[in-house]
Scaffold this motif. Structure first.
Motif, PDB file in Angstrom:
ATOM      1  N   THR A   1       0.831  -1.211   0.000  1.00 28.46           N
ATOM      2  CA  THR A   1       0.000   0.000   0.000  1.00 28.46           C
ATOM      3  C   THR A   1       0.863   1.258   0.000  1.00 28.46           C
ATOM      4  O   THR A   1       1.944   1.295   0.589  1.00 28.46           O
ATOM      5  CB  THR A   1      -0.926   0.049   1.232  1.00 28.46           C
ATOM      6  OG1 THR A   1      -0.125   0.003   2.406  1.00 28.46           O
ATOM      7  CG2 THR A   1      -1.923  -1.087   1.224  1.00 28.46           C
ATOM      8  N   ASN A   2       0.345   2.284  -0.658  1.00 32.33           N
ATOM      9  CA  ASN A   2       0.986   3.591  -0.700  1.00 32.33           C
ATOM     10  C   ASN A   2      -0.065   4.685  -0.596  1.00 32.33           C
ATOM     11  O   ASN A   2      -1.218   4.472  -0.936  1.00 32.33           O
ATOM     12  CB  ASN A   2       1.745   3.760  -2.018  1.00 32.33           C
ATOM     13  CG  ASN A   2       3.204   3.358  -1.855  1.00 32.33           C
ATOM     14  OD1 ASN A   2       3.869   3.780  -0.914  1.00 32.33           O
ATOM     15  ND2 ASN A   2       3.669   2.521  -2.766  1.00 32.33           N
ATOM     16  N   PHE A   3       0.380   5.850  -0.150  1.00 29.10           N
ATOM     17  CA  PHE A   3      -0.560   6.972  -0.045  1.00 29.10           C
ATOM     18  C   PHE A   3      -0.919   7.535  -1.411  1.00 29.10           C
ATOM     19  O   PHE A   3      -0.056   7.674  -2.290  1.00 29.10           O
ATOM     20  CB  PHE A   3       0.048   8.108   0.788  1.00 29.10           C
ATOM     21  CG  PHE A   3      -0.124   7.908   2.260  1.00 29.10           C
ATOM     22  CD1 PHE A   3      -1.382   8.029   2.839  1.00 29.10           C
ATOM     23  CD2 PHE A   3       0.967   7.590   3.059  1.00 29.10           C
ATOM     24  CE1 PHE A   3      -1.550   7.845   4.204  1.00 29.10           C
ATOM     25  CE2 PHE A   3       0.801   7.403   4.424  1.00 29.10           C
ATOM     26  CZ  PHE A   3      -0.461   7.530   5.000  1.00 29.10           C
ATOM     27  N   ILE A   4      -2.189   7.876  -1.568  1.00 26.10           N
ATOM     28  CA  ILE A   4      -2.606   8.790  -2.621  1.00 26.10           C
ATOM     29  C   ILE A   4      -3.303   9.956  -1.908  1.00 26.10           C
ATOM     30  O   ILE A   4      -3.658   9.830  -0.732  1.00 26.10           O
ATOM     31  CB  ILE A   4      -3.533   8.132  -3.681  1.00 26.10           C
ATOM     32  CG1 ILE A   4      -4.770   7.529  -3.018  1.00 26.10           C
ATOM     33  CG2 ILE A   4      -2.774   7.082  -4.482  1.00 26.10           C
ATOM     34  CD1 ILE A   4      -5.825   7.042  -4.022  1.00 26.10           C
ATOM     35  N   TYR A   5      -3.460  11.062  -2.599  1.00 24.35           N
ATOM     36  CA  TYR A   5      -3.946  12.280  -1.936  1.00 24.35           C
ATOM     37  C   TYR A   5      -5.197  12.819  -2.627  1.00 24.35           C
ATOM     38  O   TYR A   5      -5.154  13.871  -3.258  1.00 24.35           O
ATOM     39  CB  TYR A   5      -2.823  13.325  -1.894  1.00 24.35           C
ATOM     40  CG  TYR A   5      -1.626  12.813  -1.119  1.00 24.35           C
ATOM     41  CD1 TYR A   5      -1.529  13.034   0.259  1.00 24.35           C
ATOM     42  CD2 TYR A   5      -0.617  12.070  -1.744  1.00 24.35           C
ATOM     43  CE1 TYR A   5      -0.447  12.536   0.983  1.00 24.35           C
ATOM     44  CE2 TYR A   5       0.461  11.560  -1.016  1.00 24.35           C
ATOM     45  CZ  TYR A   5       0.539  11.798   0.346  1.00 24.35           C
ATOM     46  OH  TYR A   5       1.592  11.299   1.065  1.00 24.35           O
ATOM     47  N   PRO A   6      -6.301  12.102  -2.514  1.00 26.90           N
ATOM     48  CA  PRO A   6      -7.504  12.538  -3.218  1.00 26.90           C
ATOM     49  C   PRO A   6      -8.082  13.821  -2.614  1.00 26.90           C
ATOM     50  O   PRO A   6      -7.925  14.089  -1.420  1.00 26.90           O
ATOM     51  CB  PRO A   6      -8.501  11.394  -3.011  1.00 26.90           C
ATOM     52  CG  PRO A   6      -7.810  10.356  -2.201  1.00 26.90           C
ATOM     53  CD  PRO A   6      -6.534  10.903  -1.697  1.00 26.90           C
ATOM     54  N   THR A   7      -8.723  14.609  -3.455  1.00 25.40           N
ATOM     55  CA  THR A   7      -9.548  15.733  -3.009  1.00 25.40           C
ATOM     56  C   THR A   7     -10.931  15.487  -3.621  1.00 25.40           C
ATOM     57  O   THR A   7     -11.190  14.389  -4.118  1.00 25.40           O
ATOM     58  CB  THR A   7      -8.987  17.075  -3.525  1.00 25.40           C
ATOM     59  OG1 THR A   7      -9.093  17.072  -4.962  1.00 25.40           O
ATOM     60  CG2 THR A   7      -7.535  17.275  -3.107  1.00 25.40           C
TER      61      THR A   7
END
Ligand SMILES: [Zn+2]
Length: 546
Positions: free
Chosen positions: A512-518
């Motif tokens: 798993t890795n971070f994504i930065y949704p808005t």
């Protein structure tokens, strides 16, 4: 206290929380109970001396509260609360009788004769008597519970969160102002004992066949944390070598349960070890730690946590998470003691912010599990509890009318904190946030914003939208995504405006890795995406867009 087992949460929800949103109109009584009225704001509560004589056969109590205060601003009317059927008989200041009139059901407005001068310390004595509200379903619907133990002895206990301490004694019944210390003096038939908060200073044998138990609390204490428990108690004790030195552990149980208690209460030092690690020193070394058996399930009474979990692990023998981890420990020992940090050390000013007590304490169950069974076990527990979340009403209630929010403050609040920990992604730092909260707001009453701002500042993550989403809205954010030409396109939907929480996903079964949704669609740079999987530690949903 946990508001209830599932069934109860549903009932509560239908009849109060939901009904309140749709139909409840708050009354003048609610405002007098729940706001910092002009008759309260001018004086700072310093010290109480509470004296109560308990007459079990008549379900009758009588006594007095001496209220010591400092004048913040000159004013000549003081508000003291007491709920019927109890009534105030007389009020004096410096020995002179004062007149009073009632406002609404519970508020007594007392006219002071002596000129109240800024900075001066004064006191009044309030005498009262009557048959207090009988608890219908303690601790949720509290008051005074009068029962008999298996040997036919009287067994009496108070519980009053939400209802208010004025259900059994006259006081400043608002959470914003705590006394700095307190004497609790309880007179009971001589065959019985009283166990209250703090330390037992004196037992006096009276000539009328009664005994008086004088308990002294050396620390600030909130109204609903104060209690009396009258029964044929037996005592045993222990000490714990903790972060602040030697902590006394005192246990009061019915004689028939001594052996079971000696076994089950071995979990107390375990609880202290785990919680001191995560939250910092137990906040009331001066007053000791006590566990007191009562005829109801339990309550976080400060330094005298009450216990009625039948000496079973789980919540009355059940696992609230459905994972099995909840059966490894005694729910009442862990949960109610967790409140010593979040409820008794850090206390809400207004019950609308009750999440500060229950979300952190629900979360403490996860941390306790993690401390003894590992990180995966703790996570499984908190995730397992999601099935109990309703998402029908916001966690934060209505301010200034003594109205708490929805029961989601337990499991949803715990999951919100677990989600935040994933975002901080640094366990040492997260632990310092939890310990820092208990240090910074040590023995204080607070509003939600203070806690929210502190968590954001010290974690280095701006959680303002996350708090708004989970505490003030009922929607659970949905990670909406599509895969276009091997690229991941994603955004948040079903959320508040400007919601911007990072989340971890596994792409193509990778780690798993971070994504930065808005709330706006974005495209991830990575090529060749065929599938994504959400990290289930985040309390959100996921949907492939059409
Ligand atoms: Zn609780």
């Amino acid at each position: 206290m946990r508001k209830a087992y599932l069934l109860f949460i549903n009932i509560l929800f239908v009849f109060t929380t939901y009904g309140q949103l749709k139909t409840k109109e708050f009354t003048h009584d609610d405002t007098l109970r729940g706001s910092i009225t002009p008759e309260r704001s001018w004086w700072d509560l310093k010290y109480y001396e509470l004296r109560v004589k308990v007459n079990p056969p008549e379900k009758y109590i009588s006594g007095s509260t001496s209220v010591y205060y400092q004048v913040l601003k000159p004013y000549q009317t003081i508000q003291i609360d007491l709920q019927p059927p109890l009534a105030i008989d007389k009020v004096t200041q410096d020995g002179k009788e004062l007149s009073f009139k009632k406002d609404g059901k519970n508020a007594y407005m007392i006219a002071l004769k002596k000129k109240q001068e800024k900075g001066k310390r004064e006191s009044i004595v309030v005498y009262y008597s009557g048959n207090p509200i009988v608890a219908k379903r303690p601790p949720w619907d509290g008051g005074v519970q009068w029962v008999k133990d298996s040997q036919g002895n009287d067994y009496v206990a108070t519980s009053c969160q939400g209802l208010g301490a004025s259900a059994w004694w006259p006081c400043k019944d608002h959470m914003y102002d705590e006394c700095d210390s307190m004497l609790i003096s309880i007179t009971v038939p001589e065959n019985l004992k009283d166990v209250s908060n703090g330390r037992l200073r004196q037992v006096i044998s009276n000539s009328d066949g009664t005994k008086t138990f004088n308990w002294f609390v050396s620390n600030p204490i909130n109204n609903y944390g104060i209690n009396m428990n009258v029964g044929n108690y037996e005592h045993f004790g222990d000490t714990y070598e903790g972060e602040k030195g030697k902590l006394t552990l005192d246990y009061y149980v019915l004689p028939e349960n001594i052996a079971k208690a000696k076994e089950q209460f071995k979990q107390v030092p375990m609880m202290l070890k785990a919680f001191e690690y995560w939250f910092g020193p137990y906040p009331f070394y001066e007053d000791g730690y006590k566990l007191v058996e009562v005829p109801y399930l339990g309550m976080e009474h400060q330094s005298s946590v009450t216990y009625g979990n039948k000496y079973k692990n789980g919540y009355l023998g059940r696992d609230l998470s459905g994972t099995g981890w909840g059966m490894k420990w005694d729910f009442i020992i862990v949960h109610e003691s967790g409140h010593e940090w979040f409820a008794n050390n850090i206390t809400y000013k207004d019950i609308a912010d009750m999440w500060i007590h229950e979300s952190f304490t629900n979360y403490s169950e996860n941390l306790f599990t993690e401390y003894y069974y590992g990180k995966e076990a703790g996570a499984a527990y908190v995730i397992g509890c999601r099935k109990n979340i309703l998402n029908k009403a916001p966690i934060i209630g209505t301010y200034n009318v003594n109205s708490g929010g929805s029961g989601d403050m337990y499991y949803k609040g715990g999951n919100m904190l677990h989600t935040m920990r994933q975002i901080v992604d640094d366990d040492a730092r997260w632990r310092q946030v939890l310990r820092g909260l208990n240090k910074t707001f040590y023995h204080q009453t607070v509003v939600s914003k203070q806690i929210e701002d502190y968590v954001s500042e010290k974690s280095g993550k701006n959680f303002s939208k996350v708090f708004d989403q989970y505490l003030r809205d009922i929607r659970i954010p949905e990670l909406e995504y599509k895969i276009e030409n091997g690229k991941l396109v994603y955004r948040w939907s079903n959320c508040i405006e400007g919601f911007n929480m990072p989340v971890k996903v596994a792409i193509n079964q990778d780690k798993t890795n971070f994504i930065y949704p808005t709330t706006q669609w974005q495209t991830l740079k990575q090529e060749g995406v065929t599938e994504i999987k959400l990290d289930e530690n985040f309390y959100v949903t996921i949907k492939k867009a059409e």
